[in-house]
Design a protein around this motif. Structure first.
Motif, PDB file in Angstrom:
ATOM      1  N   LEU A  80       0.828  -1.194   0.000  1.00 21.65           N
ATOM      2  CA  LEU A  80       0.000   0.000   0.000  1.00 21.65           C
ATOM      3  C   LEU A  80       0.871   1.256   0.000  1.00 21.65           C
ATOM      4  CD1 LEU A  80      -2.685  -1.075   2.621  1.00 21.65           C
ATOM      5  CD2 LEU A  80      -3.139  -0.541   0.215  1.00 21.65           C
ATOM      6  N   SER A  81       0.327   2.330  -0.552  1.00 21.07           N
ATOM      7  CA  SER A  81       1.041   3.604  -0.524  1.00 21.07           C
ATOM      8  C   SER A  81       0.255   4.700   0.195  1.00 21.07           C
ATOM      9  CB  SER A  81       1.359   4.063  -1.953  1.00 21.07           C
ATOM     10  OG  SER A  81       0.187   4.097  -2.747  1.00 21.07           O
ATOM     11  N   GLU A  82      -1.068   4.537   0.270  1.00 22.17           N
ATOM     12  CA  GLU A  82      -1.897   5.625   0.813  1.00 22.17           C
ATOM     13  C   GLU A  82      -3.201   5.069   1.345  1.00 22.17           C
ATOM     14  OE1 GLU A  82      -2.463   9.042  -1.861  1.00 22.17           O
ATOM     15  OE2 GLU A  82      -4.618   8.817  -1.502  1.00 22.17           O
ATOM     16  N   VAL A  83      -3.712   5.709   2.394  1.00 20.74           N
ATOM     17  CA  VAL A  83      -5.024   5.353   2.927  1.00 20.74           C
ATOM     18  C   VAL A  83      -5.884   6.608   2.961  1.00 20.74           C
ATOM     19  CG1 VAL A  83      -4.246   5.629   5.334  1.00 20.74           C
ATOM     20  CG2 VAL A  83      -6.287   4.264   4.826  1.00 20.74           C
ATOM     21  N   ASN A  84      -7.167   6.427   2.582  1.00 26.16           N
ATOM     22  CA  ASN A  84      -8.139   7.527   2.597  1.00 26.16           C
ATOM     23  C   ASN A  84      -9.220   7.181   3.602  1.00 26.16           C
ATOM     24  OD1 ASN A  84      -7.547   7.022  -0.732  1.00 26.16           O
ATOM     25  ND2 ASN A  84      -6.930   8.972   0.156  1.00 26.16           N
ATOM     26  N   PHE A  85      -9.076   7.683   4.818  1.00 20.90           N
ATOM     27  CA  PHE A  85     -10.069   7.428   5.864  1.00 20.90           C
ATOM     28  C   PHE A  85     -11.334   8.234   5.572  1.00 20.90           C
ATOM     29  CE2 PHE A  85      -6.024   6.771   8.286  1.00 20.90           C
ATOM     30  CZ  PHE A  85      -6.219   5.436   8.609  1.00 20.90           C
ATOM     31  N   PHE A  86     -12.478   7.605   5.757  1.00 22.24           N
ATOM     32  CA  PHE A  86     -13.766   8.273   5.556  1.00 22.24           C
ATOM     33  C   PHE A  86     -14.215   8.900   6.875  1.00 22.24           C
ATOM     34  CE2 PHE A  86     -16.496   7.297   1.644  1.00 22.24           C
ATOM     35  CZ  PHE A  86     -15.413   7.413   0.784  1.00 22.24           C
ATOM     36  N   TRP A  87     -13.584  10.001   7.239  1.00 27.03           N
ATOM     37  CA  TRP A  87     -13.844  10.623   8.537  1.00 27.03           C
ATOM     38  C   TRP A  87     -14.596  11.941   8.445  1.00 27.03           C
ATOM     39  CZ3 TRP A  87      -8.181   9.762  10.607  1.00 27.03           C
ATOM     40  CH2 TRP A  87      -8.042   8.423  11.022  1.00 27.03           C
ATOM     41  N   GLY A  94     -22.843  23.633   5.084  1.00 32.75           N
ATOM     42  CA  GLY A  94     -21.557  23.978   4.499  1.00 32.75           C
ATOM     43  C   GLY A  94     -20.367  23.755   5.400  1.00 32.75           C
ATOM     44  N   GLU A  95     -20.612  23.287   6.622  1.00 29.69           N
ATOM     45  CA  GLU A  95     -19.509  23.036   7.546  1.00 29.69           C
ATOM     46  C   GLU A  95     -18.897  21.659   7.281  1.00 29.69           C
ATOM     47  OE1 GLU A  95     -23.000  21.031   9.575  1.00 29.69           O
ATOM     48  OE2 GLU A  95     -22.630  22.652   8.149  1.00 29.69           O
ATOM     49  N   ILE A  96     -17.638  21.475   7.696  1.00 28.02           N
ATOM     50  CA  ILE A  96     -16.998  20.157   7.606  1.00 28.02           C
ATOM     51  C   ILE A  96     -17.253  19.440   8.928  1.00 28.02           C
ATOM     52  CG2 ILE A  96     -14.832  18.900   7.328  1.00 28.02           C
ATOM     53  CD1 ILE A  96     -13.755  21.291   5.776  1.00 28.02           C
ATOM     54  N   ARG A  97     -17.946  18.315   8.835  1.00 27.02           N
ATOM     55  CA  ARG A  97     -18.243  17.546  10.041  1.00 27.02           C
ATOM     56  C   ARG A  97     -17.342  16.331  10.120  1.00 27.02           C
ATOM     57  NH1 ARG A  97     -24.750  17.570   9.525  1.00 27.02           N
ATOM     58  NH2 ARG A  97     -24.263  15.731   8.306  1.00 27.02           N
ATOM     59  N   GLY A  98     -16.976  15.960  11.337  1.00 27.61           N
ATOM     60  CA  GLY A  98     -16.167  14.768  11.540  1.00 27.61           C
ATOM     61  C   GLY A  98     -14.901  15.059  12.307  1.00 27.61           C
ATOM     62  N   SER A  99     -14.159  13.997  12.571  1.00 29.23           N
ATOM     63  CA  SER A  99     -12.912  14.099  13.330  1.00 29.23           C
ATOM     64  C   SER A  99     -12.118  12.821  13.111  1.00 29.23           C
ATOM     65  CB  SER A  99     -13.214  14.279  14.818  1.00 29.23           C
ATOM     66  OG  SER A  99     -13.913  13.131  15.313  1.00 29.23           O
ATOM     67  N   VAL A 100     -10.911  12.777  13.633  1.00 28.05           N
ATOM     68  CA  VAL A 100     -10.123  11.548  13.593  1.00 28.05           C
ATOM     69  C   VAL A 100     -10.840  10.515  14.451  1.00 28.05           C
ATOM     70  CG1 VAL A 100      -7.941  10.472  14.231  1.00 28.05           C
ATOM     71  CG2 VAL A 100      -7.955  12.762  13.212  1.00 28.05           C
ATOM     72  N   GLN A 101     -11.325   9.459  13.835  1.00 26.03           N
ATOM     73  CA  GLN A 101     -12.148   8.487  14.553  1.00 26.03           C
ATOM     74  C   GLN A 101     -11.344   7.342  15.144  1.00 26.03           C
ATOM     75  OE1 GLN A 101     -15.377   7.321  11.943  1.00 26.03           O
ATOM     76  NE2 GLN A 101     -15.766   9.447  11.355  1.00 26.03           N
TER      77      GLN A 101
END
Length: 366
Positions: A80-87, A94-101
């Protein structure tokens, strides 16, 4: 002349004659008949080493990161070279919701040397959330600033934008958003990954791909990820999820618009269980479990290489992807599109464990 002088003169004369006779007249030297030294042989050129197979990048979207998924990341970090977490997601206002889960998952990815570019998606694939921002220059600028702040505060390597199901009329505004976001991220030495719908030509079959100008998006993105799956999907009739012939057409068009070294072929690790034209998304392990539960024979679709079966007296039709299917897709990519960057996997979790062996064997390790 006194006799003594005559005697001395005679002695000198005799001595001079003797010396003159003894002196050899120099003779001309014969020409040098020795052969010239042999020329130094020119060494044979050292054969060039066989070219080393290029390393393809492998990225993976991770909608969740439990213990098993974290172990999969670390066990296969050399491939693997990269991971895209769905956080993260774009909220209704219009706000960005979420956090490091998962701090453990994030730390595991970093310790394994993986780049971390979390995904931001429009919640519920709601077009209105995106349109309200990208068509307003002030709100667009504020959203870009919020994304850059998110990346910098968490020391991410960049961000993956996965804004789906837009309309054709959003095309110019979405292009402006991606161009401005790329400039802002690049100013901070961060990366932009743009995820797009598949299409085989400029038009696109519906609003989602029509809203995405591949040439302009690809010009400013560092990674251009094409979701080459859902040929048949949850709202269609049953059938192959990603036929290789169709994937070939998508990649051919992509290479005519975007630098190949930025293009990632999206590959599915999942399946669908259909009843009529309604399909439930399922993992490989769920598909295998259902086939065993109903004691049915898994078959292989000749056109796509995907596994499939029916159960419950034919009421359900299941298509799913396994390692054999993956090998077929990789063979097509290596044969027809060897210059693209690599593959992007949807998704981490519940996949055929032999998928990783296929990736190790067919795509050179880092």
């Amino acid at each position: 002349m006194p006799s003594s002088i005559r005697t001395a003169a005679l002695s000198l004369l005799i001595t001079w004659l003797l010396l003159s006779g003894c002196t050899a007249t120099p003779q001309p030297q014969p020409p040098n008949t020795l052969a010239p030294p042999a020329p130094t042989p020119t060494p044979s050129p050292t054969p060039s080493p066989a070219p080393t197979p290029r390393a393809y990048q492998v990225t993976i979207w991770a909608p969740y990161i439990g213990f098993l998924e974290q172990k999969t990341l670390t066990d296969n970090a050399d491939r693997l070279s990269e991971v895209n977490f769905f956080w993260y997601e774009l909220g209704a206002n219009g706000e960005i919701r979420g956090s490091v889960q998962s701090e453990a998952g994030l730390n595991a990815a970093r310790e394994a040397g993986l780049s971390v570019l979390p995904s931001i998606l429009n919640g519920d694939f709601d077009r209105e959330r995106v349109a309200a921002i990208i068509h307003d220059p002030d709100r667009r600028a504020a959203h870009i600033a919020a994304i850059v702040q998110l990346v910098m505060e968490n020391d991410f390597d960049g961000i993956d934008i996965d804004y789906e199901s837009l309309f054709a009329e959003d095309r110019d505004a979405f292009t402006a958003f991606i161009q401005e976001l790329a400039a802002a991220l690049h100013a901070q030495n961060k990366l932009l990954s743009t995820t797009v719908h598949p299409k085989t030509g400029e038009g696109g079959a519906w609003g989602g791909p029509q809203a995405q100008d591949w040439a302009k998006l690809g010009a400013v993105s560092d990674e251009f990820k094409i979701m080459i799956y859902d040929y048949h999907h949850g709202a269609s009739e049953a059938g192959p999820i990603a036929p290789p012939g169709w994937a070939d057409q998508v990649l051919s068009y992509a290479e005519s618009q975007v630098e190949p070294g930025k293009i990632f072929m999206g590959v599915p690790f999942y399946g669908y269980d259909w009843v009529g034209s309604k399909g439930e998304s399922i993992e490989w392990r769920q598909a295998v479990k259902r086939a065993k539960m109903y004691n049915v024979r898994v078959q292989r679709d000749a056109s796509s290489g995907e596994a499939w079966f029916t159960y419950d007296d034919g009421r359900h039709t299941v298509y799913f992807n396994d390692a054999e299917t993956l090998r077929g897709r990789l063979e097509m990519m290596l044969d027809k599109h060897p210059d693209i960057a690599g593959v992007s996997i949807w998704r981490l979790g519940g996949e055929d464990p032999m998928n990783w062996a296929a990736l190790h064997e067919m795509l050179r390790e880092k």
